[in-house]
Design a protein around this motif. Structure first.
Motif, PDB file in Angstrom:
ATOM      1  N   TRP A 262       0.892  -1.298   0.054  1.00 36.93           N
ATOM      2  CA  TRP A 262       0.066   0.030   0.027  1.00 36.93           C
ATOM      3  C   TRP A 262       0.866   1.284   0.028  1.00 36.93           C
ATOM      4  N   VAL A 263       0.431   2.413  -0.602  1.00 36.42           N
ATOM      5  CA  VAL A 263       1.105   3.728  -0.812  1.00 36.42           C
ATOM      6  C   VAL A 263       0.084   4.483   0.182  1.00 36.42           C
ATOM      7  N   ILE A 264       0.336   4.999   1.346  1.00 35.37           N
ATOM      8  CA  ILE A 264      -0.355   5.675   2.115  1.00 35.37           C
ATOM      9  C   ILE A 264       0.448   6.636   2.997  1.00 35.37           C
ATOM     10  N   SER A 265      -0.085   7.650   3.816  1.00 35.45           N
ATOM     11  CA  SER A 265       0.687   8.510   4.446  1.00 35.45           C
ATOM     12  C   SER A 265       1.435   7.654   5.645  1.00 35.45           C
ATOM     13  N   SER A 266       2.453   8.364   6.275  1.00 35.55           N
ATOM     14  CA  SER A 266       3.233   7.489   7.308  1.00 35.55           C
ATOM     15  C   SER A 266       2.386   7.587   8.500  1.00 35.55           C
ATOM     16  N   LYS A 267       1.599   8.410   8.684  1.00 37.56           N
ATOM     17  CA  LYS A 267       0.682   8.744   9.803  1.00 37.56           C
ATOM     18  C   LYS A 267      -0.415   7.331   9.753  1.00 37.56           C
ATOM     19  N   ALA A 268      -0.956   7.246   8.660  1.00 35.81           N
ATOM     20  CA  ALA A 268      -1.692   6.068   8.234  1.00 35.81           C
ATOM     21  C   ALA A 268      -1.230   4.803   8.432  1.00 35.81           C
ATOM     22  N   ALA A 269      -0.152   4.715   8.194  1.00 41.42           N
ATOM     23  CA  ALA A 269       0.511   3.252   8.548  1.00 41.42           C
ATOM     24  C   ALA A 269       0.643   2.975   9.957  1.00 41.42           C
ATOM     25  N   TRP A 270       0.847   4.197  10.910  1.00 37.02           N
ATOM     26  CA  TRP A 270       0.988   3.895  12.110  1.00 37.02           C
ATOM     27  C   TRP A 270      -0.543   3.643  12.668  1.00 37.02           C
ATOM     28  N   LYS A 271      -1.391   4.277  12.191  1.00 38.16           N
ATOM     29  CA  LYS A 271      -2.861   4.187  12.862  1.00 38.16           C
ATOM     30  C   LYS A 271      -3.332   2.786  12.361  1.00 38.16           C
ATOM     31  N   LEU A 272      -2.855   2.484  11.193  1.00 41.09           N
ATOM     32  CA  LEU A 272      -3.483   0.990  10.844  1.00 41.09           C
ATOM     33  C   LEU A 272      -2.953  -0.094  11.886  1.00 41.09           C
ATOM     34  N   THR A 273      -1.999   0.089  12.780  1.00 41.54           N
ATOM     35  CA  THR A 273      -1.552  -0.811  13.548  1.00 41.54           C
ATOM     36  C   THR A 273      -2.443  -0.886  14.636  1.00 41.54           C
ATOM     37  N   PHE A 274      -3.119   0.050  14.904  1.00 45.37           N
ATOM     38  CA  PHE A 274      -4.104   0.014  15.997  1.00 45.37           C
ATOM     39  C   PHE A 274      -5.613  -0.615  15.555  1.00 45.37           C
ATOM     40  N   GLN A 275      -5.535  -1.017  14.255  1.00 45.52           N
ATOM     41  CA  GLN A 275      -6.817  -1.688  13.892  1.00 45.52           C
ATOM     42  C   GLN A 275      -6.497  -3.030  13.167  1.00 45.52           C
ATOM     43  N   ASN A 276      -5.709  -3.702  14.021  1.00 47.45           N
ATOM     44  CA  ASN A 276      -5.230  -5.130  13.729  1.00 47.45           C
ATOM     45  C   ASN A 276      -4.908  -5.573  12.263  1.00 47.45           C
ATOM     46  N   ARG A 277      -4.173  -4.446  12.025  1.00 45.50           N
ATOM     47  CA  ARG A 277      -3.395  -4.789  10.612  1.00 45.50           C
ATOM     48  C   ARG A 277      -1.686  -5.005  10.940  1.00 45.50           C
ATOM     49  N   LYS A 278      -1.153  -6.052  10.124  1.00 42.74           N
ATOM     50  CA  LYS A 278       0.225  -6.096  10.313  1.00 42.74           C
ATOM     51  C   LYS A 278       0.987  -4.997   9.201  1.00 42.74           C
ATOM     52  N   VAL A 279       1.740  -4.212   9.523  1.00 40.32           N
ATOM     53  CA  VAL A 279       2.384  -3.218   8.704  1.00 40.32           C
ATOM     54  C   VAL A 279       3.551  -3.362   8.787  1.00 40.32           C
ATOM     55  N   LYS A 280       4.288  -3.434   7.701  1.00 40.14           N
ATOM     56  CA  LYS A 280       5.830  -3.270   7.723  1.00 40.14           C
ATOM     57  C   LYS A 280       6.112  -2.429   6.562  1.00 40.14           C
ATOM     58  N   ILE A 281       6.990  -1.232   7.053  1.00 41.63           N
ATOM     59  CA  ILE A 281       7.286  -0.269   6.144  1.00 41.63           C
ATOM     60  C   ILE A 281       8.431  -0.573   5.284  1.00 41.63           C
ATOM     61  N   ILE A 282       8.201  -0.503   4.027  1.00 40.51           N
ATOM     62  CA  ILE A 282       9.100  -1.029   2.946  1.00 40.51           C
ATOM     63  C   ILE A 282      10.233   0.347   2.777  1.00 40.51           C
ATOM     64  N   ARG A 283       9.521   1.508   2.537  1.00 37.59           N
ATOM     65  CA  ARG A 283      10.440   2.786   2.316  1.00 37.59           C
ATOM     66  C   ARG A 283       9.626   3.943   2.317  1.00 37.59           C
ATOM     67  N   LYS A 284      10.095   5.078   2.614  1.00 31.41           N
ATOM     68  CA  LYS A 284       9.518   6.409   2.825  1.00 31.41           C
ATOM     69  C   LYS A 284       9.620   6.918   1.472  1.00 31.41           C
ATOM     70  N   ILE A 285       8.371   7.527   1.243  1.00 30.54           N
ATOM     71  CA  ILE A 285       8.229   8.242  -0.032  1.00 30.54           C
ATOM     72  C   ILE A 285       7.765   9.669   0.142  1.00 30.54           C
ATOM     73  N   SER A 286       8.212  10.766  -0.332  1.00 31.58           N
ATOM     74  CA  SER A 286       7.883  12.064  -0.074  1.00 31.58           C
ATOM     75  C   SER A 286       6.483  12.302  -0.930  1.00 31.58           C
ATOM     76  N   GLY A 287       5.573  12.893  -0.771  1.00 38.21           N
ATOM     77  CA  GLY A 287       4.456  13.354  -1.353  1.00 38.21           C
ATOM     78  C   GLY A 287       4.756  13.707  -3.023  1.00 38.21           C
TER      79      GLY A 287
END
Ligand SMILES: [Zn+2]
Length: 980
Positions: A262-287
């Motif tokens: 998924w391409v999402i904001s880094s804030k969203a990636a963090w929030k998804l961890t509270f919603q029972n998602r397994k999230v692994k950051i591959i790399r950062k991307i600027s907007g």
């Protein structure tokens, strides 16, 4: 707390402080507010929401308590056996987070405590643990409540962590669980990431209930198969997408979420961890890196560009949004800007044509592009315009209610938007083209610790299942049978009952009671405070006999509250004497049902509704509460009180500055309970001045007329010796008794206190002005009524003055004044009103013409004019819609009247203006009186009011002196006036 060093604003305020202390001492010595069952005497049981002792009380808290106490005192004086108890709510995060903040050295908070609340510096140390803080402010609040004059039975006091009370809560939860109202499940909740705990209204800054919304994440596909989850509340608009938006200034990530990219904001990636998602950051991307890329629409297959949108909030859901310019005002405005910007178009290789809005919803009365319509109508020019928020809301609602899907939406064509929305969402989800993400809709909402709240999906949590249909039905039924004051709030209760769903009822932190079946889980504060009013009825015995918690088993509560089981067996098993158990059962049955529950209006969406739910769940219908009273907030000098404005007025300081009577009266006279009250220095000062005058009047009556030696009852022995003014004062006093009583019955505290404080002083002033010699019997009667009508509002000064006028016993326990029809004389009241009107009119003429009157001629209207009065009264009694028209229609049938033409219209109008504001009780008396006779009878009295001997009464039709032709202007009950 060091309030003693604060000086009262003047000597009278100092006096009020002194007498308060004196009467408090006496009240408690004589235990006058301790209420025990008195079989045969009508009872009245009322409670106000108990406070969280996490800071000192301020005048905002005082409003609910004052209204409750005014009502309690009124009912007590009416002869009810009144119980008003109080406890303290130690449970959960409200105390915990505050203590943590002090322990962490929160500068703003500590400054507030020391400099606004005047807490001694050395005491701050005691506030660093939850229990230390709770105990400290508990004692402080109790002192403030006593000072305020609250007529509380303190024998019943407890805290929500008293072990005996915990037993009661365990019993309640076992009952709820047996009924299937406690469930274990997985639900989204508001969550503080720092505290690792669910967060409700009482845990947030500003007491905001977090609202949780469900976003659809629609997957647009990138060139390498990565997904761009576009967050939307309107999935049906996927057909109208021209492009995606990302915020060029924000940080995005490519992340593996549950196995896909998924391409999402880094804030969203963090929030998804509270919603029972397994999230692994591959790399950062600027907007910026994302701009110009092409992604595929999962519904239409169209490849659309990603463009820069500064309005996109990376902190809202996924941070990636789809652009639907035909139906979304933000998108429309932002895209118009880009379409005009050649540089941008070239940079991202986009043609203006492909950004043409795509219309997919038709709305009657609107063009193809409703977004354009609304943007033009509101004059919105830029994507950062604040009005866009409102435009979005309006269009959202318009299209939801009136929109229909167009042909270009395939199988959804012709469906109303409200149906298409769910269908599109279901289809996308079932085909794996979308997912769900929860987000706080009214964000940002902050935990009391300052952390922004996120949505967490809690698994296997304990919930109170307020969505249970059977339970909902019980709650609806309970509400229906209750009185709600003010009635206008009933719809808010109805709405909440429909809307409220599962609610997490336990936390892993804070003080409180553990769930009986799940150690480590503490029942949270809005769940352990729903039926505690029942506990007050027996806490007296528990406190008095020191009944140990382990003896308070479920059999005990089953017996006391539900009448289940045999008292001797329960006694044998628990060791509590059967006599005490029986007394507790009797006491509960004596006080229950609760007659009145009081709280601020902010507790309707939670506490008060849960109170209804839980009573309906636990108790039989005949014990359900009878009434809820809700009040508005308190402003200070017209502004909301807040920590940041540092304009909080601590109750103990206000009491000290002005005297508690002044605080109580100021809260009462400034607003009816549905409105916000406005406490201000000028209001408090003027109330203080009123009370000073009250005392002065009474002091002088005692000195000059010895009213302390007169009995109130003697008034009936001197009736035949009364003057006109005497009769008037006695009569108008009946009117005041009636209106204050009726107002208080209906919790109209402003009207009641205004009548007692302002109107009655005016009555007295007028009486003293017009009576030749004031009659001590009349004065005594009036003063005794006046003090009693004021007593619920200003208990201290009235208590003091009650003794001064020679009465025995406490005014707090005195009999509420009865409306005495023998002292009511409607004719006297009308005549007084009439004469006063003449005097005012004459004064007005004198002022305008600056004549020094030597002689005054009054011309009473011609007889035909009085016929109008009768007709008007008939129509007003019949409550016709347009009295003027109806009256004219009727009187014009009479030729004798009709011949006067236009003059009749004017007459009718001014007569209606005079009669309509009179209360209906006067109508018959008015119709029966002869104006000329009244005037002649009372000529001497009128002369004295005017201070002039030469006053002459004439009649419009039979006058021998009318040099200026004034007589013809006479109107019934408004004589024409000529002054020489
Ligand atoms: Zn927190």
């Amino acid at each position: 707390m060091a309030t003693a060093e604060i000086a009262p604003v003047n000597d009278f305020a100092k006096y009020l402080n002194e007498i308060s202390e004196k009467w408090l001492r006496k009240w408690y010595e004589d235990r006058i507010f301790e209420a025990d069952p008195k079989p045969g005497k009508p009872k009245f049981f009322l409670t106000a929401a108990f406070p969280y002792p996490n800071s000192p009380l301020h005048i905002g808290h005082a409003r609910t308590y004052t209204v409750t106490d005014i009502y309690a005192r009124f009912k007590r004086m009416q002869g009810f056996n009144v119980l008003f108890p109080m406890g303290f709510h130690y449970t959960g995060t409200p105390i915990l987070t505050m203590a943590e903040a002090v322990a962490k050295g929160d500068k703003e908070l500590i400054d507030l405590f020391i400099n606004v609340y005047h807490i001694p510096k050395e005491d701050i140390e005691k506030l660093k643990t939850p229990l230390g803080m709770a105990k400290y402010f508990h004692e402080d609040a109790k002192k403030a409540m006593k000072q305020l004059g609250l007529s509380i039975d303190w024998r019943r006091e407890f805290t929500s962590i008293t072990p005996q009370f915990s037993q009661f809560i365990r019993w309640q939860f076992q009952k709820l669980r047996e009924k299937g109202y406690v469930t274990q499940g997985t639900h989204p909740v508001g969550w503080c990431p720092v505290h690792q705990n669910p967060v409700g209204q009482h845990d947030t800054k500003g007491d905001v209930e977090p609202e949780i919304g469900e976003f659809t994440l629609i997957f647009f596909e990138g060139e390498n198969g990565e997904k761009y989850p576009c967050a939307t509340l309107r999935p049906e608009t996927v057909f109208g997408v021209t492009n995606l938006w990302v915020n060029p200034e924000s940080e995005y990530v490519l992340a593996e979420v549950d196995g896909s990219k998924w391409v999402i904001s880094s804030k969203a990636a963090w929030k998804l961890t509270f919603q029972n998602r397994k999230v692994k950051i591959i790399r950062k991307i600027s907007g910026k890196e994302l701009l110009g890329m092409r992604v595929k629409n999962p519904m239409t297959g169209a490849k659309v560009p990603i463009l820069p949108g500064k309005f996109v909030d990376p902190n809202n859901a996924s941070g990636v949004v789809m652009s639907v310019p035909a139906h979304a005002p933000y998108d429309y405005v932002a895209l118009e800007e880009i379409r005009k910007n050649k540089e941008v178009l070239e940079k991202y290789n986009v043609s203006p044509n492909e950004l043409q809005p795509i219309s997919i919803i038709s709305v009657e009365g609107h063009s193809e592009y409703p977004a354009r319509d609304i943007v033009e109508k509101m004059g919105i020019k830029s994507q950062l315009d604040e009005k866009l928020e409102e435009a979005t809301k309006q269009l959202y609602s318009l299209e939801y209610h009136k929109g229909v899907m167009k042909e270009n939406t395939g199988k959804y064509s012709k469906l109303p938007v409200r149906e298409a929305r769910d269908k599109v969402k279901e289809d996308l989800l079932s085909q794996g083209k979308a997912d769900i993400m929860y987000e706080i809709l009214n964000k940002p909402v902050y935990c009391r610790c300052g952390t922004e709240i996120v949505v967490k999906i809690l698994e296997n949590q304990w919930f109170l299942d307020y969505s249970n249909p059977e339970w909902k039905e019980l709650a609806r039924r309970a509400l229906k049978s209750m009185r709600i004051f003010p009635e206008e709030f009933r719809k808010d209760f109805e709405y909440t009952i429909e809307w409220v769903r599962e609610r997490a009822c336990a936390r892993q932190r804070g003080l409180g009671t553990e769930l009986p079946w799940s150690p480590g889980w503490i029942i949270e504060s809005l769940s352990d405070s729903t039926i505690y009013m029942a506990y007050y009825t027996i806490s007296k015995h528990i406190n008095e006999y020191r009944i140990e918690p382990n003896k308070l088993t479920r059999e005990v509560f089953d017996y006391i509250f539900l009448g289940i089981g045999d008292v001797n067996k329960v006694s044998e098993k628990t060791g509590i004497p059967a006599k005490i158990l029986e007394a507790m059962r009797e006491e509960f049955l004596y006080w229950y049902p609760l007659d009145s529950r009081h709280s601020g209006k902010d507790l309707i969406p939670n506490h008060l509704t849960f109170f209804i739910y839980n009573h309906a769940a636990i108790f039989p219908e005949k014990l359900w509460p009878r009434q809820i009273v809700v009040n508005g907030f308190v402003l200070y000098e017209g502004k909301k009180m807040s920590k940041s404005l540092r304009n909080i007025v601590p109750l103990r300081i206000a009491n000290r500055l002005y005297g508690s009577d002044v605080v109580r009266l100021s809260l009462a006279v400034s607003a009816e309970i549905n409105q916000d009250a406005d406490f201000s220095v000028s209001l408090a000062s003027s109330v203080l001045e009123r009370l000073r005058r009250l005392k002065n009047y009474i002091d002088s009556f005692v000195d000059e007329y010895k009213i302390n030696n007169v009995s109130i009852e003697d008034i009936h022995k001197v009736m035949d010796k009364l003057s006109y003014a005497d009769k008037w004062l006695l009569s108008i006093t009946q009117k005041r008794i009636k209106s204050v009583t009726e107002a208080l019955e209906n919790l109209r505290v402003r009207e009641a206190s205004g009548t007692a404080l302002y109107l009655m002083e005016q009555d007295l002033k007028w009486y003293l002005e017009v009576s030749e010699i004031p009659n001590p019997y009349v004065l005594k009667y009036f003063v005794s009524v006046w003090l009693r009508l004021l007593a619920p509002f200003a208990p201290f000064i009235t208590e003091e003055l009650w003794r001064k006028i020679g009465e025995k016993g406490y005014i707090s326990l005195a009999k509420w004044p009865n409306y005495d029809y023998r002292l009511r004389d409607l004719k006297v009241e009308l005549v007084e009103l009439y004469l006063r009107r003449i005097v005012d009119d004459i004064k007005e003429i004198v002022k305008v013409t600056s004549i020094k009157p030597q002689k005054i001629y009054l011309y009473v209207a011609a007889p035909w004019k009085y016929e109008l009065v009768g007709v008007i009264i008939d129509k007003l009694k019949a409550k016709v819609e347009n009295p003027q028209r109806e009256v004219l229609k009727e009187v014009m049938k009479n030729k004798e009247i009709a011949k006067h033409g236009r003059k009749v219209v004017e007459l009718v109008k001014s007569l209606i203006d005079f009669i309509m504001p009179l209360s209906e009780e006067y109508y018959d008396t008015l119709a029966s009186l002869d104006e000329e006779e009244v005037l002649k009878e009372n000529l001497q009295y009128l002369k004295r009011m005017l201070g002039l001997e030469k006053v002459f009464v004439m009649n419009e039709e039979r006058t021998n002196y009318d040099p200026k032709g004034k007589a013809k202007y006479a109107i019934p009950w408004k004589p024409a006036i000529y002054i020489e």
